[in-house]
Design a protein around this motif. Structure first.
Motif, PDB file in Angstrom:
ATOM      1  N   TRP A 196       4.071  -3.337   7.163  1.00  0.00           N
ATOM      2  CA  TRP A 196       3.054  -2.986   6.173  1.00  0.00           C
ATOM      3  C   TRP A 196       2.838  -4.183   5.251  1.00  0.00           C
ATOM      4  CZ3 TRP A 196       0.919   2.058   5.626  1.00  0.00           C
ATOM      5  CH2 TRP A 196       1.455   3.010   6.497  1.00  0.00           C
ATOM      6  N   THR A 197       1.616  -4.355   4.800  1.00  0.00           N
ATOM      7  CA  THR A 197       1.340  -5.343   3.759  1.00  0.00           C
ATOM      8  C   THR A 197       1.453  -4.646   2.415  1.00  0.00           C
ATOM      9  OG1 THR A 197      -0.170  -6.557   5.193  1.00  0.00           O
ATOM     10  CG2 THR A 197      -0.320  -6.996   2.845  1.00  0.00           C
TER      11      THR A 197
ATOM     12  N   VAL B 241       2.572 -10.664  -2.789  1.00  0.00           N
ATOM     13  CA  VAL B 241       2.093 -10.109  -1.529  1.00  0.00           C
ATOM     14  C   VAL B 241       3.193 -10.319  -0.507  1.00  0.00           C
ATOM     15  CG1 VAL B 241       0.381 -10.257   0.312  1.00  0.00           C
ATOM     16  CG2 VAL B 241      -0.314 -10.568  -2.072  1.00  0.00           C
ATOM     17  N   MET B 242       3.575  -9.257   0.186  1.00  0.00           N
ATOM     18  CA  MET B 242       4.702  -9.366   1.113  1.00  0.00           C
ATOM     19  C   MET B 242       4.502  -8.429   2.300  1.00  0.00           C
ATOM     20  SD  MET B 242       7.381  -7.234  -1.255  1.00  0.00           S
ATOM     21  CE  MET B 242       6.524  -7.768  -2.745  1.00  0.00           C
ATOM     22  N   SER B 243       5.247  -8.692   3.333  1.00  0.00           N
ATOM     23  CA  SER B 243       5.317  -7.791   4.479  1.00  0.00           C
ATOM     24  C   SER B 243       6.601  -6.990   4.353  1.00  0.00           C
ATOM     25  CB  SER B 243       5.311  -8.587   5.792  1.00  0.00           C
ATOM     26  OG  SER B 243       5.475  -7.731   6.900  1.00  0.00           O
TER      27      SER B 243
ATOM     28  N   SER C 214       1.455   0.330  -9.523  1.00  0.00           N
ATOM     29  CA  SER C 214       1.142  -1.088  -9.317  1.00  0.00           C
ATOM     30  C   SER C 214       1.650  -1.587  -7.981  1.00  0.00           C
ATOM     31  CB  SER C 214       1.732  -1.935 -10.453  1.00  0.00           C
ATOM     32  OG  SER C 214       1.145  -1.576 -11.687  1.00  0.00           O
ATOM     33  N   MET C 215       1.736  -0.687  -7.014  1.00  0.00           N
ATOM     34  CA  MET C 215       2.128  -1.063  -5.660  1.00  0.00           C
ATOM     35  C   MET C 215       1.109  -0.489  -4.683  1.00  0.00           C
ATOM     36  SD  MET C 215       5.578  -0.241  -3.418  1.00  0.00           S
ATOM     37  CE  MET C 215       6.607  -1.386  -4.327  1.00  0.00           C
ATOM     38  N   TRP C 216       0.457  -1.389  -3.947  1.00  0.00           N
ATOM     39  CA  TRP C 216      -0.580  -0.988  -3.005  1.00  0.00           C
ATOM     40  C   TRP C 216      -0.170  -1.407  -1.598  1.00  0.00           C
ATOM     41  CZ3 TRP C 216      -5.879   0.633  -4.298  1.00  0.00           C
ATOM     42  CH2 TRP C 216      -6.006   1.021  -5.636  1.00  0.00           C
ATOM     43  N   ILE C 217      -0.531  -0.598  -0.612  1.00  0.00           N
ATOM     44  CA  ILE C 217      -0.068  -0.830   0.750  1.00  0.00           C
ATOM     45  C   ILE C 217      -1.217  -0.737   1.749  1.00  0.00           C
ATOM     46  CG2 ILE C 217       2.262   0.014   0.285  1.00  0.00           C
ATOM     47  CD1 ILE C 217       1.416   2.656   1.644  1.00  0.00           C
ATOM     48  N   LYS C 218      -0.990  -1.357   2.901  1.00  0.00           N
ATOM     49  CA  LYS C 218      -1.944  -1.313   4.003  1.00  0.00           C
ATOM     50  C   LYS C 218      -1.155  -1.484   5.301  1.00  0.00           C
ATOM     51  CE  LYS C 218      -6.002  -3.786   5.827  1.00  0.00           C
ATOM     52  NZ  LYS C 218      -6.938  -4.909   5.592  1.00  0.00           N
TER      53      LYS C 218
ATOM     54  N   GLY D 287      -8.996  -2.125   2.150  1.00  0.00           N
ATOM     55  CA  GLY D 287      -8.323  -1.075   2.898  1.00  0.00           C
ATOM     56  C   GLY D 287      -6.941  -0.722   2.380  1.00  0.00           C
ATOM     57  N   PHE D 288      -6.571  -1.216   1.201  1.00  0.00           N
ATOM     58  CA  PHE D 288      -5.290  -0.857   0.608  1.00  0.00           C
ATOM     59  C   PHE D 288      -5.402   0.470  -0.140  1.00  0.00           C
ATOM     60  CE2 PHE D 288      -4.739  -5.349   1.301  1.00  0.00           C
ATOM     61  CZ  PHE D 288      -3.381  -5.528   1.482  1.00  0.00           C
ATOM     62  N   VAL D 289      -4.289   1.189  -0.229  1.00  0.00           N
ATOM     63  CA  VAL D 289      -4.218   2.401  -1.047  1.00  0.00           C
ATOM     64  C   VAL D 289      -3.016   2.272  -1.973  1.00  0.00           C
ATOM     65  CG1 VAL D 289      -5.321   3.874   0.668  1.00  0.00           C
ATOM     66  CG2 VAL D 289      -2.829   3.658   0.661  1.00  0.00           C
ATOM     67  N   ARG D 290      -3.052   3.047  -3.051  1.00  0.00           N
ATOM     68  CA  ARG D 290      -1.984   2.963  -4.047  1.00  0.00           C
ATOM     69  C   ARG D 290      -0.834   3.881  -3.658  1.00  0.00           C
ATOM     70  NH1 ARG D 290      -3.444   4.441 -10.129  1.00  0.00           N
ATOM     71  NH2 ARG D 290      -3.724   6.472  -9.134  1.00  0.00           N
ATOM     72  N   LEU D 291       0.351   3.293  -3.485  1.00  0.00           N
ATOM     73  CA  LEU D 291       1.553   4.076  -3.243  1.00  0.00           C
ATOM     74  C   LEU D 291       2.169   4.480  -4.573  1.00  0.00           C
ATOM     75  CD1 LEU D 291       3.581   5.241  -1.222  1.00  0.00           C
ATOM     76  CD2 LEU D 291       4.788   3.041  -1.275  1.00  0.00           C
ATOM     77  N   TYR D 292       2.317   3.511  -5.478  1.00  0.00           N
ATOM     78  CA  TYR D 292       2.722   3.763  -6.859  1.00  0.00           C
ATOM     79  C   TYR D 292       1.711   3.058  -7.755  1.00  0.00           C
ATOM     80  CZ  TYR D 292       7.013   4.975  -4.417  1.00  0.00           C
ATOM     81  OH  TYR D 292       7.905   5.521  -3.547  1.00  0.00           O
TER      82      TYR D 292
END
Length: 315
Positions: free
Chosen positions: A114-115, A183-185, A153-157, A146-151
């Motif tokens: 995940w990004t 930005v991390m994997s 200030s943390m967004w994932i794709k 295409g990212f969504v918010r998990l928390y």
């Protein structure tokens, strides 16, 4: 306003044809024109949009906006004005049509990566007001990617999209004085748990949207199979079903299969869309030529229609 496909008794919501004339014109050009060499009279554009109850003033305004955006250009000055698609528009249309027509064709190849984008903004009193605007810009930018918010200030794709995400954050936040970001994997220990990445998505809502799509267009499919659709109806119906389907290609995160609920309805929706879109292509193309021929005598040499295949192509 509603457009009725009378022969098949299919009532298509006008809103499905497109939210505005500019959007509608972009859709039609992308579907039926694939050459920057074609001379497109402005009167032909007006005639086409009239089929969708767009006034001449609104049609010409849409054409002017596309010209300002660089998607079309005037071939020569004077009256009547003749336009052509720019090479940039042709490339954009081909890319987007391929995206829409191939979306959902096969399951996502999944590596488990995940990004993840995290950020924090300056909290000083002076920076607080600016931070509100920055937070809005970040959310809008990441959402468009295409990212969504998990928390908060943390967004994932799903997948790896590190370069695009880093570029976007750099453009929004700039140097570290305005905020910090990373930005991390990453891989999640429990992808489908209540605290895992799958919880960030409204999969129930997306499934409902696919089911609504199937319910809305199943009567049209019956009419298509019964061959009760004429050319005028085909052009409107094909445009409507494309505009409805293309939303999924933009909003569906295309999660790996093991994260999707059982009996996921996307395959059924895609098969319905493709059958309608493919079957109505020749009829819609013929109707479009009929509409513009009085203003564009050689239209038949240029107008075509996009169709799906292993790789989407113009026919």
């Amino acid at each position: 306003m509603r457009a009725r496909v009378r022969a098949g008794e299919v009532d298509l919501p006008r809103s499905q044809v497109g939210p505005n004339p500019q959007h509608l014109l972009t859709t039609i050009l992308g579907e039926y024109l694939d050459s920057s060499e074609a001379d497109l009279p402005s009167a032909a554009v007006v005639a086409v949009l009239r089929e969708f109850d767009i006034t001449e003033a609104s049609a010409r305004a849409a054409l002017s906006r596309l010209t300002r955006r660089g998607l079309v250009a005037a071939r020569r000055p004077g009256r009547p004005t003749v336009y052509h698609l720019t090479p940039q528009a042709i490339a954009m249309h081909r890319s987007r049509m391929n995206q829409f027509l191939t979306f959902g064709a096969r399951p996502r190849a999944w590596s488990g990566d995940w990004t993840v984008v995290t950020f924090s903004l300056a909290e000083s009193h002076q920076a607080r007001q600016a931070g509100q605007a920055q937070r809005h810009d970040i959310r809008r930018t990441l959402g468009a990617l295409g990212f969504v918010r998990l928390y908060d200030s943390m967004w994932i794709k799903p997948g790896r999209d590190l370069a695009d995400a880093a570029r976007a954050m750099r453009e929004v936040l700039g140097d570290a004085a305005q905020g910090r970001w990373s930005v991390m994997s990453a891989r999640f220990h429990e992808e489908d748990g209540p605290h895992g990445p799958a919880a960030a998505y409204d999969l129930a809502g997306l499934a409902e949207a696919y089911t609504d799509f199937i319910d809305r267009y199943s009567p049209l499919l019956a009419s298509v199979r019964g061959r009760t659709i004429g050319g005028a109806e085909a052009l409107i119906a094909r445009t409507s079903v494309m505009d409805s389907w293309r939303v999924f290609a933009v909003t569906d995160p295309d999660l790996p299969e093991h994260l999707l609920p059982a009996r996921w309805p996307r395959r059924a929706a895609r098969e319905l869309f493709l059958e309608i879109h493919t079957a109505l292509g020749p009829l819609a193309e013929a109707r479009l030529i009929e509409i513009v021929a009085p203003f564009w005598p050689d239209a038949a040499a240029w107008i075509t229609h996009f169709q799906a295949g292993d790789d989407a192509t113009f026919d």
